[in-house]
Design an enzyme around this catalytic site. Structure first.
Site, PDB file in Angstrom:
ATOM      1  N   SER A  12      35.911  36.759  31.314  1.00  0.00           N
ATOM      2  CA  SER A  12      36.182  35.321  31.487  1.00  0.00           C
ATOM      3  C   SER A  12      36.422  34.954  32.954  1.00  0.00           C
ATOM      4  CB  SER A  12      37.398  34.912  30.640  1.00  0.00           C
ATOM      5  OG  SER A  12      38.547  35.624  31.064  1.00  0.00           O
ATOM      6  N   GLN A  46      39.618  33.701  47.706  1.00  0.00           N
ATOM      7  CA  GLN A  46      40.260  32.864  48.718  1.00  0.00           C
ATOM      8  C   GLN A  46      39.227  32.084  49.535  1.00  0.00           C
ATOM      9  OE1 GLN A  46      42.716  35.492  51.111  1.00  0.00           O
ATOM     10  NE2 GLN A  46      44.194  35.799  49.480  1.00  0.00           N
ATOM     11  N   GLY A  47      38.331  32.827  50.210  1.00  0.00           N
ATOM     12  CA  GLY A  47      37.423  32.233  51.198  1.00  0.00           C
ATOM     13  C   GLY A  47      36.609  31.074  50.654  1.00  0.00           C
ATOM     14  N   GLU A 113      32.558  32.771  57.819  1.00  0.00           N
ATOM     15  CA  GLU A 113      32.986  34.150  57.551  1.00  0.00           C
ATOM     16  C   GLU A 113      32.002  35.129  58.179  1.00  0.00           C
ATOM     17  OE1 GLU A 113      33.822  34.587  53.348  1.00  0.00           O
ATOM     18  OE2 GLU A 113      35.157  32.870  53.380  1.00  0.00           O
ATOM     19  N   ASP A 216      34.608  48.412  33.352  1.00  0.00           N
ATOM     20  CA  ASP A 216      34.341  48.662  31.919  1.00  0.00           C
ATOM     21  C   ASP A 216      32.893  48.371  31.532  1.00  0.00           C
ATOM     22  OD1 ASP A 216      37.057  48.971  32.016  1.00  0.00           O
ATOM     23  OD2 ASP A 216      37.552  47.380  30.598  1.00  0.00           O
ATOM     24  N   HIS A 237      36.983  45.505  52.133  1.00  0.00           N
ATOM     25  CA  HIS A 237      37.318  44.299  52.896  1.00  0.00           C
ATOM     26  C   HIS A 237      38.158  44.742  54.088  1.00  0.00           C
ATOM     27  CE1 HIS A 237      38.744  40.362  54.012  1.00  0.00           C
ATOM     28  NE2 HIS A 237      37.984  39.801  53.088  1.00  0.00           N
ATOM     29  N   GLU A 368      29.880  40.344  39.112  1.00  0.00           N
ATOM     30  CA  GLU A 368      30.041  41.567  39.906  1.00  0.00           C
ATOM     31  C   GLU A 368      29.606  42.831  39.169  1.00  0.00           C
ATOM     32  OE1 GLU A 368      33.709  41.668  42.105  1.00  0.00           O
ATOM     33  OE2 GLU A 368      33.446  43.784  42.629  1.00  0.00           O
ATOM     34  N   SER A 384      29.377  36.092  46.401  1.00  0.00           N
ATOM     35  CA  SER A 384      29.586  36.629  45.062  1.00  0.00           C
ATOM     36  C   SER A 384      29.828  35.530  44.026  1.00  0.00           C
ATOM     37  CB  SER A 384      30.761  37.592  45.084  1.00  0.00           C
ATOM     38  OG  SER A 384      31.083  37.966  43.793  1.00  0.00           O
TER      39      SER A 384
HETATM   40  P1  FAD Z   1      35.817  38.658  37.270  1.00  0.00           P
HETATM   41  O1  FAD Z   1      36.178  37.362  37.843  1.00  0.00           O
HETATM   42  O2  FAD Z   1      36.512  39.853  37.786  1.00  0.00           O
HETATM   43  O3  FAD Z   1      36.062  38.585  35.705  1.00  0.00           O
HETATM   44  C1  FAD Z   1      35.895  39.734  34.904  1.00  0.00           C
HETATM   45  C2  FAD Z   1      36.405  39.419  33.523  1.00  0.00           C
HETATM   46  O4  FAD Z   1      36.050  40.451  32.620  1.00  0.00           O
HETATM   47  C3  FAD Z   1      37.924  39.310  33.447  1.00  0.00           C
HETATM   48  O5  FAD Z   1      38.211  38.226  32.598  1.00  0.00           O
HETATM   49  C4  FAD Z   1      38.349  40.609  32.763  1.00  0.00           C
HETATM   50  O6  FAD Z   1      39.557  40.538  32.059  1.00  0.00           O
HETATM   51  C5  FAD Z   1      37.181  40.803  31.820  1.00  0.00           C
HETATM   52  N1  FAD Z   1      36.967  42.180  31.358  1.00  0.00           N
HETATM   53  C6  FAD Z   1      36.733  43.286  32.098  1.00  0.00           C
HETATM   54  N2  FAD Z   1      36.561  44.349  31.284  1.00  0.00           N
HETATM   55  C7  FAD Z   1      36.689  43.905  30.013  1.00  0.00           C
HETATM   56  C8  FAD Z   1      36.633  44.536  28.749  1.00  0.00           C
HETATM   57  N3  FAD Z   1      36.428  45.844  28.599  1.00  0.00           N
HETATM   58  N4  FAD Z   1      36.822  43.773  27.649  1.00  0.00           N
HETATM   59  C9  FAD Z   1      37.073  42.443  27.760  1.00  0.00           C
HETATM   60  N5  FAD Z   1      37.149  41.795  28.940  1.00  0.00           N
HETATM   61  C10 FAD Z   1      36.947  42.529  30.051  1.00  0.00           C
HETATM   62  N6  FAD Z   1      33.859  36.276  46.409  1.00  0.00           N
HETATM   63  C11 FAD Z   1      33.377  35.167  46.975  1.00  0.00           C
HETATM   64  O7  FAD Z   1      32.200  34.848  46.818  1.00  0.00           O
HETATM   65  N7  FAD Z   1      34.203  34.370  47.699  1.00  0.00           N
HETATM   66  C12 FAD Z   1      35.520  34.643  47.897  1.00  0.00           C
HETATM   67  O8  FAD Z   1      36.229  33.885  48.535  1.00  0.00           O
HETATM   68  C13 FAD Z   1      36.039  35.822  47.324  1.00  0.00           C
HETATM   69  N8  FAD Z   1      37.345  36.172  47.503  1.00  0.00           N
HETATM   70  C14 FAD Z   1      37.841  37.254  46.845  1.00  0.00           C
HETATM   71  C15 FAD Z   1      39.198  37.551  46.933  1.00  0.00           C
HETATM   72  C16 FAD Z   1      39.731  38.606  46.213  1.00  0.00           C
HETATM   73  C17 FAD Z   1      41.201  38.927  46.311  1.00  0.00           C
HETATM   74  C18 FAD Z   1      38.892  39.389  45.381  1.00  0.00           C
HETATM   75  C19 FAD Z   1      39.443  40.530  44.580  1.00  0.00           C
HETATM   76  C20 FAD Z   1      37.535  39.108  45.306  1.00  0.00           C
HETATM   77  C21 FAD Z   1      36.999  38.054  46.031  1.00  0.00           C
HETATM   78  N9  FAD Z   1      35.636  37.743  45.961  1.00  0.00           N
HETATM   79  C22 FAD Z   1      35.163  36.613  46.552  1.00  0.00           C
HETATM   80  C23 FAD Z   1      34.776  38.454  45.023  1.00  0.00           C
HETATM   81  C24 FAD Z   1      34.671  37.605  43.762  1.00  0.00           C
HETATM   82  O9  FAD Z   1      35.907  36.993  43.505  1.00  0.00           O
HETATM   83  C25 FAD Z   1      34.279  38.426  42.548  1.00  0.00           C
HETATM   84  O10 FAD Z   1      33.188  39.249  42.855  1.00  0.00           O
HETATM   85  C26 FAD Z   1      33.884  37.486  41.412  1.00  0.00           C
HETATM   86  O11 FAD Z   1      34.949  36.597  41.161  1.00  0.00           O
HETATM   87  C27 FAD Z   1      33.541  38.284  40.181  1.00  0.00           C
HETATM   88  O12 FAD Z   1      33.403  37.378  39.111  1.00  0.00           O
HETATM   89  P2  FAD Z   1      33.036  37.945  37.684  1.00  0.00           P
HETATM   90  O13 FAD Z   1      33.022  36.784  36.757  1.00  0.00           O
HETATM   91  O14 FAD Z   1      31.862  38.807  37.771  1.00  0.00           O
HETATM   92  O15 FAD Z   1      34.260  38.929  37.346  1.00  0.00           O
HETATM   93  C1  SIN Z   2      37.649  36.432  51.748  1.00  0.00           C
HETATM   94  O1  SIN Z   2      38.177  35.347  51.574  1.00  0.00           O
HETATM   95  O2  SIN Z   2      37.754  37.086  52.797  1.00  0.00           O
HETATM   96  C2  SIN Z   2      36.855  37.035  50.638  1.00  0.00           C
HETATM   97  C3  SIN Z   2      35.498  36.511  50.666  1.00  0.00           C
HETATM   98  C4  SIN Z   2      34.572  37.387  49.863  1.00  0.00           C
HETATM   99  O3  SIN Z   2      34.937  38.467  49.418  1.00  0.00           O
HETATM  100  O4  SIN Z   2      33.431  36.981  49.705  1.00  0.00           O
END
Ligand code: FAD
Ligand code: SIN
Length: 532
Positions: A12, A46-47, A113, A216, A237, A368, A384
């Site tokens: 989610s 954040q960014g 950035e 996972d 990072h 991701e 991302s």
């Molecule tokens: P996520 O947002 O991680 O969501 C994964 C979901 O899957 C979660 O709900 C989790 O609970 C669920 N899940 C996982 N395994 C299971 C399972 N086995 N069963 C059920 N549910 C499960 N990217 C940018 O582009 N810009 C930014 O500014 C930026 N800042 C960042 C700052 C931080 C601190 C971090 C950690 C990352 C940042 N990134 C940024 C990277 C970006 O946030 C992530 O790559 C992106 O949000 C991933 O989204 P997603 O939906 O793929 O996964």
């Molecule tokens: C950050 O705000 O530095 C994170 C940005 C990113 O991971 O893309």
């Protein structure tokens, strides 16, 4: 219990929820998430989101910056598609209620950035992820066709070849899901299943990622026979807060975009010795530069200084970072911030095509957890969140045009069989193995690798894998055990991929092969195995 819907989305974050909101227009959607709905990497972003919205910017410039960061391993077609769709998916996000920081003239206030030649990062101060998640969750909660299952963790995919008949073409039919509160494994069936499970930063001791990031989806897909690509490209990072009480707190690259400088404890800057873009060089270069300075000086951390911008600016632009650091006794408007690099983003993952399809029928991946070809050997900052939104759109386009198989025609699926498993009496095995994996990944499979370190890592992960294998089938599953098993698999995939690539490129740096070798290695590292 058996739960049926047209679509099953596991995860989610931005990828899972944005896709759910689209798919609910054409069918019923189950969204399964292992903690509360907001808990995801997305929430902590954040960014911001990179998108071409400024007059001075161009699609071509964003494309070139992405390709340049990706060290010649991006899929150019994917890069073009994602960049061109950026403004549209951003508009959709705003339509469902996400709001971003604007200038007084009504234009977006754009951040800058590393690796970007223009200001193009749309943000909501420095809590962009929270603003996005709040909008997505509100919209999903209001949608009658979306059913959200919190505290449900996916255990394994249900595929025809594993559960029905190994002679059939492998097709995904859903997933076994552990209802954590009821301590019961339910069967979720769907015409199409989408993995949106995020990254795997928890494979490392020091990470910016939240606890859910245990890879996972990649591990489940691997067990089901999906191809996994480019796992050696783990992004560190450059700037995570170095403080004993600051578990995984990121100091956004946007600070460097606003002029923050990196220095040693004596105040000397060092980035000019590494790259002409200095603090705004691509992330792999800045992280390696810091790593090299730490090894050279023997210091525990370096410093990031934005104090010259003054208190008013810092509080308005970075309220979240300012408050968090202040709560730990660091006033960033007056003093430099102690920082270290930390594992942040997995560029590799479940290999997909341009419609988010994996090599297993009925199984898609986005966000991701997927390796779509956008990032190549190194992700450009803020690409991302953009990728998550665009690939939801591409998966939706594919699924809305495809004739859907009726799940009522699926063969009978066996319920989860716990065998003779009993409650564990030794959960110390889980914590011991967790700790070992994270340390060995940090020490042997980090920013700088060598063949010897990788061989050591491989020997240890093989032993740990064998131990987990025995333990897994003897005891009743818990989320800790599931996550341990998955992170061990992901660690093994990272080590194996890193051992295969005999060159240095982007995020993969091996001292035994310090040069890039286009002749032999300008290609993806793809791992495959039959379903297990
Ligand atoms: P996520 O947002 O991680 O969501 C994964 C979901 O899957 C979660 O709900 C989790 O609970 C669920 N899940 C996982 N395994 C299971 C399972 N086995 N069963 C059920 N549910 C499960 N990217 C940018 O582009 N810009 C930014 O500014 C930026 N800042 C960042 C700052 C931080 C601190 C971090 C950690 C990352 C940042 N990134 C940024 C990277 C970006 O946030 C992530 O790559 C992106 O949000 C991933 O989204 P997603 O939906 O793929 O996964
Ligand atoms: C950050 O705000 O530095 C994170 C940005 C990113 O991971 O893309």
């Amino acid at each position: 219990m058996e739960i049926r819907s047209d679509f099953l989305i596991i995860g989610s974050g931005i990828a899972g929820l944005s896709l759910a909101l689209k798919l609910s227009k054409i069918g019923t959607v189950s969204v399964v998430t292992k903690r509360e709905i907001c808990e995801s990497a997305t929430f902590y972003a954040q960014g911001g989101i990179a998108a071409v919205v400024a007059k001075e910017d161009s699609f071509e410039a964003h494309i070139q910056d992405t390709l340049q960061a990706g060290a010649d391993l991006c899929n150019e077609e994917v890069v073009k598609k994602v960049v061109h769709e950026g403004p549209k998916v951003l508009e959709e996000l705003i339509d469902i209620g996400a709001s971003f920081t604007m200038k007084s003239n009504g234009d977006f206030d754009l951040g800058k950035e590393g690796g970007h030649t223009k200001r193009r990062v749309v943000h909501s101060a420095d809590f962009t992820g929270k603003a996005i998640v709040n909008a997505l969750v509100t919209a999903a909660n209001e949608d009658d066709r979306i059913n959200i299952f919190e505290d449900h963790i996916a255990v394994d995919l249900i595929t025809t070849s594993k559960f029905i008949d190994s002679g059939l073409i492998n097709r995904c039919l859903g997933s076994y899901i552990l209802n954590k509160k009821e301590k019961r494994v339910d069967t979720f069936l769907a015409s199409d299943t989408i993995l949106a499970t995020g990254g795997a930063g928890k494979a490392y001791l020091f990470t910016s990622n939240p606890d859910i990031a245990t890879g996972d989806g990649i591990a489940m897909a691997w067990r089901a026979g999906a191809s996994i690509a480019n796992m050696e490209f783990f992004q560190f990072h450059p700037t995570c807060l170095f403080h004993p009480e600051a578990k995984s707190f990121l100091i956004s690259e946007a600070l460097r975009g606003e002029g923050a400088t990196l220095c040693l404890k004596n105040g000397n800057r060092f980035m000019e010795n590494y790259h002409e873009m200095k603090e705004l060089a691509p992330r792999d270069i800045v992280a390696r530069a810091i790593d090299s300075e730490l090894k050279r000086t023997g210091d525990d951390c370096v410093f990031l200084d934005i104090s010259h911008k003054g208190k008013d600016f810092v509080i308005e632009r970075f309220p979240n970072i300012y408050e968090r650091c202040l709560s730990l006794g660091i006033d960033i408007s007056k003093e430099p911030i102690p920082i270290v690099p930390a594992a942040h983003y997995l560029c590799g993952g479940i290999q997909t095509d341009m419609e988010g399809k994996t090599n297993i029928n009925g199984l898609y991946a986005c966000g991701e957890t997927a390796c779509t070809g956008l990032h190549g050997a190194n992700r450009l900052a803020s690409n991302s969140l953009l990728e998550g939104l665009v690939f939801s759109e591409l998966i939706f386009n594919n699924l809305s045009q495809k004739e859907r198989e009726n799940i009522e025609n699926f063969p009978a699926i066996p319920s989860w069989n716990p065998g003779s498993a009993v409650d564990s009496d030794e959960s110390v095995v889980v914590s011991q193995n967790w700790d070992e994996i994270r340390r060995l990944m940090q020490n042997y499979v980090g920013i700088v690798k060598t063949d010897k370190r990788l061989e050591r890592a491989k020997r240890r992960i093989d032993l740990i894998q064998a131990e987990i294998g025995d333990y897994y089938w003897d005891f009743i599953i818990t989320s800790d055990l599931l996550e341990l098993r998955n992170i061990a698999t992901v660690a093994e995939l990272i080590i194996t991929s890193a051992m295969i690539r005999k060159e240095s490129r982007g995020l993969h740096f091996n001292l035994d092969y310090p040069e890039r070798n286009d002749k032999n290695w300008k290609r993806d590292t793809i791992l495959k195995q039959p379903p297990i």
